[in-house]
Write an enzyme that holds these catalytic residues in place. Structure first.
Site, short mmCIF file in Angstrom:
data_model
loop_
_atom_site.label_atom_id
_atom_site.label_comp_id
_atom_site.label_asym_id
_atom_site.label_seq_id
_atom_site.Cartn_x
_atom_site.Cartn_y
_atom_site.Cartn_z
CE LYS A 116 -3.81 -0.42 2.51
NZ LYS A 116 -4.55 -0.47 3.70
CE LYS A 201 -5.33 16.15 7.20
NZ LYS A 201 -5.48 16.96 8.36
CG PHE A 202 -7.90 10.00 11.64
CD1 PHE A 202 -8.11 8.39 11.17
CD2 PHE A 202 -8.78 10.74 12.38
CE1 PHE A 202 -9.55 8.00 11.68
CE2 PHE A 202 -9.87 10.13 12.80
CZ PHE A 202 -10.56 8.77 12.44
CD GLU A 275 -10.71 0.73 -1.05
OE1 GLU A 275 -11.62 0.00 -0.85
OE2 GLU A 275 -10.03 0.80 -0.17
CD GLU A 288 -6.67 -0.68 -0.21
OE1 GLU A 288 -5.93 -1.30 -0.18
OE2 GLU A 288 -7.77 -0.95 0.38
NE ARG A 292 -9.95 -7.33 -3.15
CZ ARG A 292 -10.87 -6.53 -2.33
NH1 ARG A 292 -12.17 -6.59 -3.20
NH2 ARG A 292 -10.68 -5.95 -1.54
P1 ADP Z 1 -14.33 -4.89 -0.52
O1 ADP Z 1 -14.02 -3.69 -0.83
O2 ADP Z 1 -14.40 -5.50 -1.76
O3 ADP Z 1 -15.23 -5.20 0.40
P2 ADP Z 1 -12.42 -6.09 1.45
O4 ADP Z 1 -11.14 -5.43 1.63
O5 ADP Z 1 -13.43 -5.62 2.36
O6 ADP Z 1 -12.92 -5.47 0.08
O7 ADP Z 1 -12.39 -7.39 1.08
C1 ADP Z 1 -13.22 -8.20 0.88
C2 ADP Z 1 -13.37 -9.36 1.49
O8 ADP Z 1 -12.06 -10.20 1.51
C3 ADP Z 1 -13.80 -9.16 2.66
O9 ADP Z 1 -15.33 -9.52 3.14
C4 ADP Z 1 -12.93 -10.53 3.50
O10 ADP Z 1 -13.81 -11.57 3.30
C5 ADP Z 1 -11.96 -10.70 2.46
N1 ADP Z 1 -10.66 -10.09 2.99
C6 ADP Z 1 -9.84 -9.10 2.46
N2 ADP Z 1 -8.68 -9.08 3.02
C7 ADP Z 1 -8.77 -9.96 4.06
C8 ADP Z 1 -7.87 -10.20 5.18
N3 ADP Z 1 -6.59 -9.68 5.17
N4 ADP Z 1 -7.94 -11.17 5.89
C9 ADP Z 1 -9.27 -11.75 5.88
N5 ADP Z 1 -10.18 -11.54 5.11
C10 ADP Z 1 -10.00 -10.71 4.24
P1 ADP Z 2 -8.08 -1.78 3.86
O1 ADP Z 2 -7.09 -2.52 3.01
O2 ADP Z 2 -8.36 -2.45 4.93
O3 ADP Z 2 -9.09 -1.70 2.86
P2 ADP Z 2 -7.92 0.89 3.76
O4 ADP Z 2 -6.53 1.75 3.61
O5 ADP Z 2 -8.83 0.98 2.25
O6 ADP Z 2 -7.71 -0.63 4.30
O7 ADP Z 2 -8.93 1.65 4.88
C1 ADP Z 2 -10.12 0.99 5.25
C2 ADP Z 2 -11.09 2.19 5.79
O8 ADP Z 2 -10.33 2.83 6.90
C3 ADP Z 2 -11.42 3.24 4.98
O9 ADP Z 2 -12.54 2.90 4.17
C4 ADP Z 2 -11.73 4.60 5.87
O10 ADP Z 2 -12.95 4.34 6.49
C5 ADP Z 2 -10.59 4.11 6.88
N1 ADP Z 2 -9.36 5.21 6.71
C6 ADP Z 2 -8.22 4.71 5.91
N2 ADP Z 2 -7.20 5.50 5.92
C7 ADP Z 2 -7.94 6.61 6.52
C8 ADP Z 2 -7.41 7.89 6.76
N3 ADP Z 2 -6.19 8.34 6.40
N4 ADP Z 2 -8.19 8.82 7.54
C9 ADP Z 2 -9.38 8.49 7.82
N5 ADP Z 2 -10.00 7.18 7.64
C10 ADP Z 2 -9.05 6.28 6.99
MG MG Z 3 -9.43 -0.62 1.25
#
Ligand code: ADP
Ligand code: ADP
Ligand code: MG
Length: 455
Positions: A116, A201-202, A275, A288, A292
């Site tokens: 990422k 940054k959050f 995203e 990110e 897929r």
């Molecule tokens: P989406 O935006 O498609 O919902 P997610 O990041 O929520 O993407 O991942 C999609 C699905 O993949 C989740 O519902 C979960 O089942 C699975 N998944 C993704 N990453 C992981 C992980 N690190 N560990 C376990 N399950 C994961």
């Molecule tokens: P993942 O790989 O698990 O999907 P993401 O980086 O896409 O992780 O972040 C998942 C969620 O966390 C986002 O949809 C958002 O709600 C929150 N988030 C991630 N980064 C930030 C940020 N910099 N500030 C605020 N919220 C965030």
């Molecule tokens: Mg994400």
């Protein structure tokens, strides 16, 4: 076109892919674990192969077993679905080495975007605005402190290899930094086998808005509109809609331009999602890329009329897109509610057991993607998402009403699930005005339906 495909997944997404294959005249091979003997995807596929024990490490993540199953049954391609092996560059590479088409981007592109922090650097070099934060990986506590001074609090520490809402830690002030940094690295090492973390940054309040991409092997890139995914629990999506109530035409055009730039910059081929975080000021930043098929792809299908799974398969077979960006019309409004076997009143604790009763809602423009059937027993080993209810209508208000009616009709007996919570959200005036951000559920209790444990 392929004549036979192996589906390396389970649950509703395996069923969704099998359906697309059937319509395309492609023979399907399901794989399953010993816990999934009775699973719907196994009975719907033309053939099936048991690939190992109940834990995913022994079955759905068992690359050798899956590759052997594909070769022994004479498959030409493997569809990984989402989660599991879908963003595993090693697996995509092994498919290629074994003469199998991985239905997704190349191993090189998965590798590039899967990390990422590296993906953010790459995007920035292409001129894509990225979420402000550290310049790549933060390796030591000293580096973390320096970065924190520059970024400011609150901030997030994120695992480079994270996904599925896991590996994210919020740090409110300097006194929390040391523990959070060490804890996050350790956790990331344990969960993802890679302890690298980076900082961001959050933003709060902020929206999660993402752009669906479809790119063929001939350089054609099409954006299929955005999805609003801000209704979340534990950084995981719960309800999605398209279009986003926060995105106007100018913002959508700009997002389309940036997402196209990103896709072309990495020579992306296949379905993909960029995203973004969208601020209240209307600025958006790359967070990110998911390389897929996405869980929430049906809302895009509803508003564009395009079958994403079929096109993902066609693209992998080398077929060019037969439409371009100008042909894409976003029509009406679609909403998806994820139905999870979990208890919202008890920290979203997963629930499993036998489905004693099942009634699936129907009517025009109501779709329920699931692998449930009456009498099925949900095994305790896998993801808690058991279905997705999707509706489409002319306006957002009509779509909300349609979803409410459909949710009221839905009956899933025998387990805990989140139907009531979804009904509460849809009835909430703030949601109905479209005024919500990713922290929405942390401010709600819905008369005690939600406990205070939500992050
Ligand atoms: P989406 O935006 O498609 O919902 P997610 O990041 O929520 O993407 O991942 C999609 C699905 O993949 C989740 O519902 C979960 O089942 C699975 N998944 C993704 N990453 C992981 C992980 N690190 N560990 C376990 N399950 C994961
Ligand atoms: P993942 O790989 O698990 O999907 P993401 O980086 O896409 O992780 O972040 C998942 C969620 O966390 C986002 O949809 C958002 O709600 C929150 N988030 C991630 N980064 C930030 C940020 N910099 N500030 C605020 N919220 C965030
Ligand atoms: Mg994400």
């Amino acid at each position: 076109m392929f004549s036979k495909i192996l589906i390396a997944n389970r649950g509703e997404i395996a069923v969704r892919i099998i359906r697309a294959c059937k319509e395309m005249g492609i023979t399907t091979v399901a794989v399953y674990s010993v816990a999934d003997n009775e699973a719907l995807h196994v009975s719907l596929a033309d053939e099936s192969v048991c690939i190992g024990g109940a834990p995913v490490g022994e079955s759905y993540l068992n690359m050798q077993a899956i590759l052997s199953a594909a070769l022994l049954t004479g498959c030409e391609a493997i569809h990984p679905g989402y989660g599991l092996l879908s963003e595993n560059a090693k697996f995509a590479g092994l498919c290629a080495e074994n003469g199998l088409v991985f239905i997704g981007p190349s191993a090189e592109v998965i590798e590039k975007m899967g990390n990422k922090d590296a993906a953010k650097r790459l995007m920035r070099s292409l001129g894509v605005p990225v979420v402000p934060g550290s310049e790549g990986i933060v390796a030591t506590l000293e580096e973390a402190q320096e970065n924190a001074k520059r970024i400011g609090y609150p901030l997030l520490i994120k695992a480079s290899a994270g996904g599925g809402g896991r590996g994210i830690r919020k740090v409110s002030g300097p006194e929390e930094l040391e523990q959070a940094f060490l804890g996050a690295s350790l956790e990331a090492q344990k969960a993802f086998g890679d302890g690298s973390v980076y900082m961001e940054k959050f933003f709060s309040p902020v929206r999660h808005v993402e752009m669906q991409l479809m790119c063929d092997a001939y350089g054609n890139v099409v954006c299929l509109g955005e999805r609003e995914c801000s209704i979340q629990r534990k950084n995981q999506k719960l309800l999605e809609e398209s279009p986003s109530p926060a995105v106007d035409d100018a913002c959508r055009d700009e997002m389309t331009r940036i997402a196209t730039l990103a896709a072309k910059g990495v020579n992306y081929v296949s379905l993909g999602t960029i995203e973004f975080l969208l601020t209240t000021e209307g600025d958006f930043y790359f967070m990110e890329m998911n390389t897929r098929l996405q869980v929430e792809h049906p809302v895009t299908e509803m508003v564009t009329g395009i079958d994403l799974v079929k096109w993902q398969i066609r693209i992998a077979a080398g077929i060019p897109l037969d439409f371009s960006q100008q042909d894409i019309q976003i029509s009406g409004h679609a909403i998806e509610c994820r139905i999870n076997a979990e208890d919202p009143a008890n920290h979203f604790m997963p629930s499993c057991g036998k489905i004693s009763l099942l009634h699936i809602p129907g009517g025009p423009w109501v779709r329920f993607d699931t692998a449930l059937y009456q009498g099925y027993t949900i095994p305790p080993f896998y993801d808690s998402m058991i279905g997705k209810l999707i509706v489409h209508a002319r306006t957002r208000e009509e779509a909300i009403r349609k979803m409410q009616a459909a949710l009221c009709e839905l009956v899933i007996g025998g387990i805990e699930q989140n139907r009531e919570l979804q009904i509460e959200i849809l009835s909430d005036p703030q949601f109905r005005r479209g005024e919500y951000a990713t922290d929405y559920l942390t401010h709600q209790s819905f008369g005690g339906l939600l406990n205070d444990g939500i992050e």
